[in-house]
Design a protein around this motif. Structure first.
Motif, PDB file in Angstrom:
ATOM      1  N   CYS A  98      81.648 -46.571  13.618  1.00  0.00           N
ATOM      2  CA  CYS A  98      82.987 -47.099  13.327  1.00  0.00           C
ATOM      3  C   CYS A  98      83.157 -48.557  13.746  1.00  0.00           C
ATOM      4  N   PHE A  99      82.630 -48.906  14.911  1.00  0.00           N
ATOM      5  CA  PHE A  99      83.055 -50.171  15.522  1.00  0.00           C
ATOM      6  C   PHE A  99      81.931 -51.171  15.787  1.00  0.00           C
ATOM      7  N   ALA A 100      80.651 -50.766  15.676  1.00  0.00           N
ATOM      8  CA  ALA A 100      79.565 -51.682  16.025  1.00  0.00           C
ATOM      9  C   ALA A 100      78.990 -52.324  14.768  1.00  0.00           C
ATOM     10  N   PRO A 101      79.060 -53.639  14.647  1.00  0.00           N
ATOM     11  CA  PRO A 101      78.511 -54.315  13.461  1.00  0.00           C
ATOM     12  C   PRO A 101      77.043 -54.685  13.668  1.00  0.00           C
ATOM     13  N   GLY A 102      76.367 -54.935  12.567  1.00  0.00           N
ATOM     14  CA  GLY A 102      75.013 -55.478  12.646  1.00  0.00           C
ATOM     15  C   GLY A 102      73.920 -54.420  12.581  1.00  0.00           C
ATOM     16  N   LEU A 103      72.726 -54.875  12.211  1.00  0.00           N
ATOM     17  CA  LEU A 103      71.568 -53.985  12.063  1.00  0.00           C
ATOM     18  C   LEU A 103      71.103 -53.427  13.395  1.00  0.00           C
ATOM     19  N   LEU A 104      71.165 -54.233  14.469  1.00  0.00           N
ATOM     20  CA  LEU A 104      70.721 -53.772  15.780  1.00  0.00           C
ATOM     21  C   LEU A 104      71.534 -52.571  16.240  1.00  0.00           C
ATOM     22  N   ALA A 105      72.828 -52.588  15.985  1.00  0.00           N
ATOM     23  CA  ALA A 105      73.675 -51.456  16.360  1.00  0.00           C
ATOM     24  C   ALA A 105      73.263 -50.201  15.597  1.00  0.00           C
ATOM     25  N   MET A 106      72.850 -50.353  14.346  1.00  0.00           N
ATOM     26  CA  MET A 106      72.422 -49.199  13.563  1.00  0.00           C
ATOM     27  C   MET A 106      71.064 -48.676  14.029  1.00  0.00           C
ATOM     28  N   VAL A 107      70.245 -49.547  14.609  1.00  0.00           N
ATOM     29  CA  VAL A 107      68.998 -49.086  15.227  1.00  0.00           C
ATOM     30  C   VAL A 107      69.319 -48.176  16.409  1.00  0.00           C
ATOM     31  N   PHE A 108      70.260 -48.596  17.255  1.00  0.00           N
ATOM     32  CA  PHE A 108      70.699 -47.737  18.360  1.00  0.00           C
ATOM     33  C   PHE A 108      71.331 -46.445  17.836  1.00  0.00           C
ATOM     34  N   LEU A 109      71.996 -46.541  16.707  1.00  0.00           N
ATOM     35  CA  LEU A 109      72.574 -45.361  16.086  1.00  0.00           C
ATOM     36  C   LEU A 109      71.492 -44.326  15.763  1.00  0.00           C
ATOM     37  N   GLU A 110      70.391 -44.766  15.174  1.00  0.00           N
ATOM     38  CA  GLU A 110      69.310 -43.846  14.831  1.00  0.00           C
ATOM     39  C   GLU A 110      68.689 -43.228  16.077  1.00  0.00           C
ATOM     40  N   ILE A 111      68.566 -44.004  17.143  1.00  0.00           N
ATOM     41  CA  ILE A 111      68.022 -43.470  18.400  1.00  0.00           C
ATOM     42  C   ILE A 111      68.984 -42.446  18.993  1.00  0.00           C
ATOM     43  N   HIS A 112      70.271 -42.740  18.945  1.00  0.00           N
ATOM     44  CA  HIS A 112      71.275 -41.796  19.442  1.00  0.00           C
ATOM     45  C   HIS A 112      71.218 -40.489  18.655  1.00  0.00           C
ATOM     46  N   TYR A 113      71.068 -40.603  17.344  1.00  0.00           N
ATOM     47  CA  TYR A 113      71.036 -39.394  16.526  1.00  0.00           C
ATOM     48  C   TYR A 113      69.764 -38.586  16.786  1.00  0.00           C
ATOM     49  N   ALA A 114      68.673 -39.268  17.159  1.00  0.00           N
ATOM     50  CA  ALA A 114      67.451 -38.561  17.534  1.00  0.00           C
ATOM     51  C   ALA A 114      67.675 -37.704  18.777  1.00  0.00           C
ATOM     52  N   VAL A 115      68.454 -38.211  19.725  1.00  0.00           N
ATOM     53  CA  VAL A 115      68.798 -37.415  20.905  1.00  0.00           C
ATOM     54  C   VAL A 115      69.611 -36.189  20.496  1.00  0.00           C
ATOM     55  N   VAL A 116      70.542 -36.372  19.566  1.00  0.00           N
ATOM     56  CA  VAL A 116      71.370 -35.257  19.097  1.00  0.00           C
ATOM     57  C   VAL A 116      70.508 -34.159  18.491  1.00  0.00           C
ATOM     58  N   THR A 117      69.594 -34.529  17.610  1.00  0.00           N
ATOM     59  CA  THR A 117      68.766 -33.514  16.959  1.00  0.00           C
ATOM     60  C   THR A 117      67.753 -32.893  17.914  1.00  0.00           C
ATOM     61  N   ALA A 118      67.208 -33.689  18.841  1.00  0.00           N
ATOM     62  CA  ALA A 118      66.241 -33.143  19.792  1.00  0.00           C
ATOM     63  C   ALA A 118      66.884 -32.123  20.721  1.00  0.00           C
ATOM     64  N   THR A 119      68.143 -32.331  21.089  1.00  0.00           N
ATOM     65  CA  THR A 119      68.822 -31.417  22.014  1.00  0.00           C
ATOM     66  C   THR A 119      69.375 -30.182  21.316  1.00  0.00           C
ATOM     67  N   GLU A 120      69.161 -30.041  20.003  1.00  0.00           N
ATOM     68  CA  GLU A 120      69.588 -28.821  19.332  1.00  0.00           C
ATOM     69  C   GLU A 120      68.872 -27.593  19.873  1.00  0.00           C
ATOM     70  N   VAL A 121      67.675 -27.793  20.451  1.00  0.00           N
ATOM     71  CA  VAL A 121      66.965 -26.662  21.041  1.00  0.00           C
ATOM     72  C   VAL A 121      67.786 -26.032  22.158  1.00  0.00           C
ATOM     73  N   ALA A 122      68.586 -26.831  22.861  1.00  0.00           N
ATOM     74  CA  ALA A 122      69.439 -26.287  23.919  1.00  0.00           C
ATOM     75  C   ALA A 122      70.521 -25.393  23.329  1.00  0.00           C
ATOM     76  N   TYR A 123      71.083 -25.802  22.195  1.00  0.00           N
ATOM     77  CA  TYR A 123      72.107 -24.974  21.546  1.00  0.00           C
ATOM     78  C   TYR A 123      71.523 -23.638  21.105  1.00  0.00           C
ATOM     79  N   PHE A 124      70.326 -23.660  20.506  1.00  0.00           N
ATOM     80  CA  PHE A 124      69.736 -22.439  19.980  1.00  0.00           C
ATOM     81  C   PHE A 124      69.276 -21.487  21.076  1.00  0.00           C
ATOM     82  N   SER A 125      68.853 -22.015  22.214  1.00  0.00           N
ATOM     83  CA  SER A 125      68.277 -21.152  23.251  1.00  0.00           C
ATOM     84  C   SER A 125      69.246 -20.833  24.384  1.00  0.00           C
ATOM     85  N   TYR A 126      70.378 -21.536  24.462  1.00  0.00           N
ATOM     86  CA  TYR A 126      71.323 -21.310  25.557  1.00  0.00           C
ATOM     87  C   TYR A 126      71.753 -19.849  25.655  1.00  0.00           C
ATOM     88  N   ILE A 127      72.104 -19.258  24.527  1.00  0.00           N
ATOM     89  CA  ILE A 127      72.724 -17.945  24.545  1.00  0.00           C
ATOM     90  C   ILE A 127      71.768 -16.878  25.055  1.00  0.00           C
TER      91      ILE A 127
END
Length: 485
Positions: A98-127
């Motif tokens: 929403c608020f970060a302009p520029g290509l560098l911010a979108m690079v951090f965006l992709e890294i952040h989203y990698a953390v989101v997808t990698a931690t999905e294992v916690a959601y699946f195995s928590y229960i």
């Protein structure tokens, strides 16, 4: 109020309800089907070539780097902290959008989203570390349904807001930021599991497995049942204190490694399990690659700047069709040990044809139809595969198998990205990429058609030997996969 207290006092309903609620809001990402038009359009003003050959590959590389450490940390930290981290990075993801302009911010965006997808294992195995074994099937069904309903609702609502309300992509991302913020708050309601499978809670898990194997009335240690059922008992508190005191000791680490190795050996103890896991890894690598880049294909055929975009409606419809296909698995009476591999090869061939249609057509509706057919075939087959693996393994081994298969799939996806997509190597255009993905799925289909034909001919001509795999299993769990996990 009384109903809430009753729900919270239940030993499985409360964590299942909270995690299902979290799963709904975390996956109700209204703006996600419109990510590529948002990045390429005037809001971020990044070229299609940069998004395809530079930006999106960063997610793949980061995901691979995070997956294995996160898998170990999930069990070590007992799941909940990783779910909270996932929700936090989801929030930061949409703050950047929403608020970060520029290509560098979108690079951090992709890294952040990698953390989101990698931690999905916690959601699946928590229960599985929180509720009794006899409730695994029902809880799994609720969690998968919550995820699917959240994703379908988000994609459908996004399309309605675009087509009928006339909202632009920025407001879709702002609304999604509010939705995932709700998921972040819900994550704090999750109760902390009393133990983990391999590290600090290893003794607890062992006691739980032993208590299931002991014949009632014959146990020499009747207090184990009380320890499993009553988390506040003094015996369990003492055990946890002992575990905490030695969490970093060499003995504890060695024991965890030994248990991981035993689970690994059980996970791949037969050819049957190995072949199903092989298809899982191969097909998931191709599926994830296609899902990641399909928006760029749609934008190539019908540029979002000059035509209407129906990404959200297509994704919502695909999820529903795929869910119906996967749901039907529970009602198909087939001897999967005989016909399963042939089914993998046959439906993989249909999926390969759908990918070729998606990549070669210049008609956007034919492209939509090809994608829907491919996604439906994958959801049908991944449901069969998941059940065939889970039905022959303990839940601890299934969690490990899930992680290993995902890691192999992601490694293959990374190789494809590095060779065909990354601008530092071939940097192929989006149409050529989809033709290659079609060839890739065609090879998978040929491999399993040959193997399936051999299996059918062999097992129908000779009596099937007694299976030495565990027999005590439940009915198929309706499992819907819409992500690499």
């Amino acid at each position: 109020m009384g109903c809430w207290v009753k729900l919270k006092s239940s030993n499985w309903a409360f964590p299942t309800a909270v995690l299902s609620l979290y799963g709904f809001f975390a996956n109700c990402r209204i703006a996600e089907p419109f990510l590529a038009p948002y990045l390429i359009g005037p809001y971020k003003n990044i070229s299609e070539e940069v998004v395809t050959n530079y930006l999106f590959p960063i997610w793949t590389y980061s995901y691979l780097a995070f997956l294995f450490p996160v898998f170990l940390l999930t069990d070590f930290l007992r799941h909940k902290p990783l779910i909270v981290i996932q929700a936090l990075f989801l929030v930061s993801n949409y703050v950047l959008l929403c608020f970060a302009p520029g290509l560098l911010a979108m690079v951090f965006l992709e890294i952040h989203y990698a953390v989101v997808t990698a931690t999905e294992v916690a959601y699946f195995s928590y229960i599985y570390s929180t509720i009794p074994h006899e409730n695994y099937q029902r809880a799994t069904g609720y969690l998968r349904s919550a995820m699917l309903f959240g994703y379908t609702s988000g994609a459908g609502l996004g399309q309605v807001l675009i087509s009928l309300a006339g909202l632009n992509y920025f407001y879709l991302n702002a609304i999604t930021l509010g939705v995932v913020s709700v998921a972040f708050l819900i994550s704090f309601w999750l109760p902390m599991p009393q133990g983990s499978m391999f590290f600090k809670g290893r003794k607890t898990a062992s006691l739980g497995r032993q208590s299931q194997q002991v014949v009632p009335g014959k146990t020499d240690r009747p207090d184990e049942t009380a320890l499993d059922e009553e988390g506040a008992s003094s015996g369990k508190q003492k055990m946890e204190c002992d575990d905490d005191a030695g969490w970093c000791s060499r003995k504890n680490v060695f024991s965890a490694g030994h248990l991981l190795w035993q689970s690994f050996r059980e996970s791949y103890s037969s050819r049957h399990l190995i072949y199903w896991s092989l298809w899982w890894a191969l097909a998931t690598a191709g599926y994830t690659q296609i899902v990641n880049y399909i928006q760029l294909m749609w934008n190539h055929i019908e540029p979002s700047a000059s035509s209407s975009v129906y990404n959200g409606g297509v994704e919502s419809a695909c999820s529903l069709v795929g869910a119906a296909a996967a749901f039907s698995v529970g009602y198909i009476k087939v001897n999967w040990s005989v016909w399963g591999e042939l089914a993998l090869g046959s439906f993989s061939a249909i999926g390969a044809g759908a990918v070729f249609l998606t990549g070669l057509t210049s008609n956007i509706w034919a492209c939509y139809a090809g994608y829907a057919l491919f996604k439906s075939c994958y959801m049908l087959l991944i449901t069969i595969t998941t059940f065939q693996i889970a039905a022959n393994l303990s839940m601890e081994c299934y969690a490990l198998t899930f992680g290993i298969n995902t890691f192999v799939a992601l490694s293959l996806q990374t190789i494809m990205t590095l060779i065909f997509v990354d601008g530092a190597t071939l940097g192929l255009d989006i149409v050529t990429q989809f033709i290659i993905y079609g060839i890739y799925h065609a090879l998978i289909s040929v491999l399993f058609l040959i193997r399936g034909t051999y299996t059918v001919c062999t097992k129908r001509s000779t009596p099937e030997p007694p299976d030495n795999l565990p027999k005590e299993r439940k009915d198929p769990v309706q499992v819907i996969h819409d992500t690499p996990f």
